[in-house]
Design a protein around this motif. Sequence first.
Motif, PDB file in Angstrom:
ATOM      1  N   ASP A   1       0.865  -1.176   0.000  1.00 20.09           N
ATOM      2  CA  ASP A   1       0.000   0.000   0.000  1.00 20.09           C
ATOM      3  C   ASP A   1       0.906   1.233   0.000  1.00 20.09           C
TER       4      ASP A   1
ATOM      5  N   ASP B   1      -3.552  -1.990   8.135  1.00 23.20           N
ATOM      6  CA  ASP B   1      -2.892  -2.630   6.987  1.00 23.20           C
ATOM      7  C   ASP B   1      -1.931  -3.716   7.452  1.00 23.20           C
TER       8      ASP B   1
ATOM      9  N   VAL C   1       3.246  -1.213   4.058  1.00 19.29           N
ATOM     10  CA  VAL C   1       2.855   0.173   3.772  1.00 19.29           C
ATOM     11  C   VAL C   1       4.096   0.992   3.433  1.00 19.29           C
TER      12      VAL C   1
END
Lengths: 123, 324
Positions: free
Chosen positions: A8, A30, A37
């Motif tokens: 992400d 996440d 991330v």
Amino acid sequence: MIEGVQIDMLSGDRLSRMTPNEKIRHILDDVHNGIVVVLERGLTPEEQGKLLEYTMMEIAPGKFSGIEIETYPASDSGKHVIGKLFGRKTDAQRLMVIGPVDQLKMISREKDRLVGWVSPSAN
Amino acid sequence: MEDSTIIELYFDRNEKAIDETAKKYGNLCFKIANNILLNHEDSEECVNDTYMSLWTKIPPTYPTCFTAFICRIVRFLSIKKLDYNSALKRSQHMTILYSELEDILPSENFSPHHEYEDIGKLISLFLRKEKKDSRNVFIRKYYFFDSISEIAHRYSFSESKIKNMLYHSRIRLRNFLRKEGVEINSGGGSKLMIDIVDTPGVTTKIDYHEFLEYGMDQEEAINRAREATEGVAEAMHWLREDIDGVIYVLDSTQDPFMHVNIMMVGIIEARKLPVIIVANKIDLPDAAPQRIKSAFPQHPVVEISGLEGNNMEMLYKKITEVFK
């Protein structure tokens, strides 16, 4: 379906529209889901402190063991490398990688290069 | 026989005093010794030494509480014997017991005038404030070294309840000890009274499997991991809310550029807190305190060996300078 690890990547613009708590919640949600991330602009020291505090509170033995977090300086302005790392302004500009500790392993960290290894979740 | 009568026998130098002591307290003494030594012969030896010690101490001493007096002697002699035995082979049983408390008790390195007796008094004060059940369980575990199952049986609680009670007592003890002032003396007449929050090593990850390597069972390891996470979370909270200065201790054998160090120093600087960086473990052959100095040139760095006690005076001096 392609198997692998979801990454992400959050842009600096998107991050600037989020409150510190929203950023931390987003990152931890996440990471709990096995997502790595990447932040275009890293967290401020205060946000990093909160992230660490919340991470500790959410560690569950056998389920979630914490995070791997790494960053590098974004620009070279001629100052000492650590001085740049510690300055408030430069801190907020650094790219930052955060992932579940059992999946993301940072191998090396250089002034302008991060090398990591990501493995799929065992679950 | 009443304790006062036994004590009178000692004062009369009547050898029946030892027989009566053995009759009344022999089993208790043996149990305390055996909990520490885990060895029948050594325990019997310590019990006999305890009787000898009582014979030489009374008179002139007149114990106000005979039971406590005997327990203290047998405990002291057993630990002394254990130290002697440990020179040959360390007792894992005792190492684990002490390691449970070592993160909680004030570090002598940061409190040169904080004598063991002072810490003992503080723990007594803490225990007096504890509920009766918690106090009894704590004393059975850390004074008499009873096993969890023995304590559970004695008080008719489940073993998990006992573990839980001990876990929460340790946390309360840690919080209690934090509030106490510690006097730092630089040796040059400068003194400073500070409260110390002695935190676990800050990290972004804690895996209970690492605690299993120290011989703990899974439940104990999970408890220790939980304690560590709470300690780090608390440390971060204190850093944000209620800290006037930081002594950041780094291992000289490790890479100072690890992100957690960069992050922590960044947080400390953002809070504008005075900081002393301590380069510890300089006694080890692969120590490189110079790396720490070059990593943090903007902050005072003191090289020490906590284990050997090297440069501690320099650290105290720096503390009184930076935190005054």
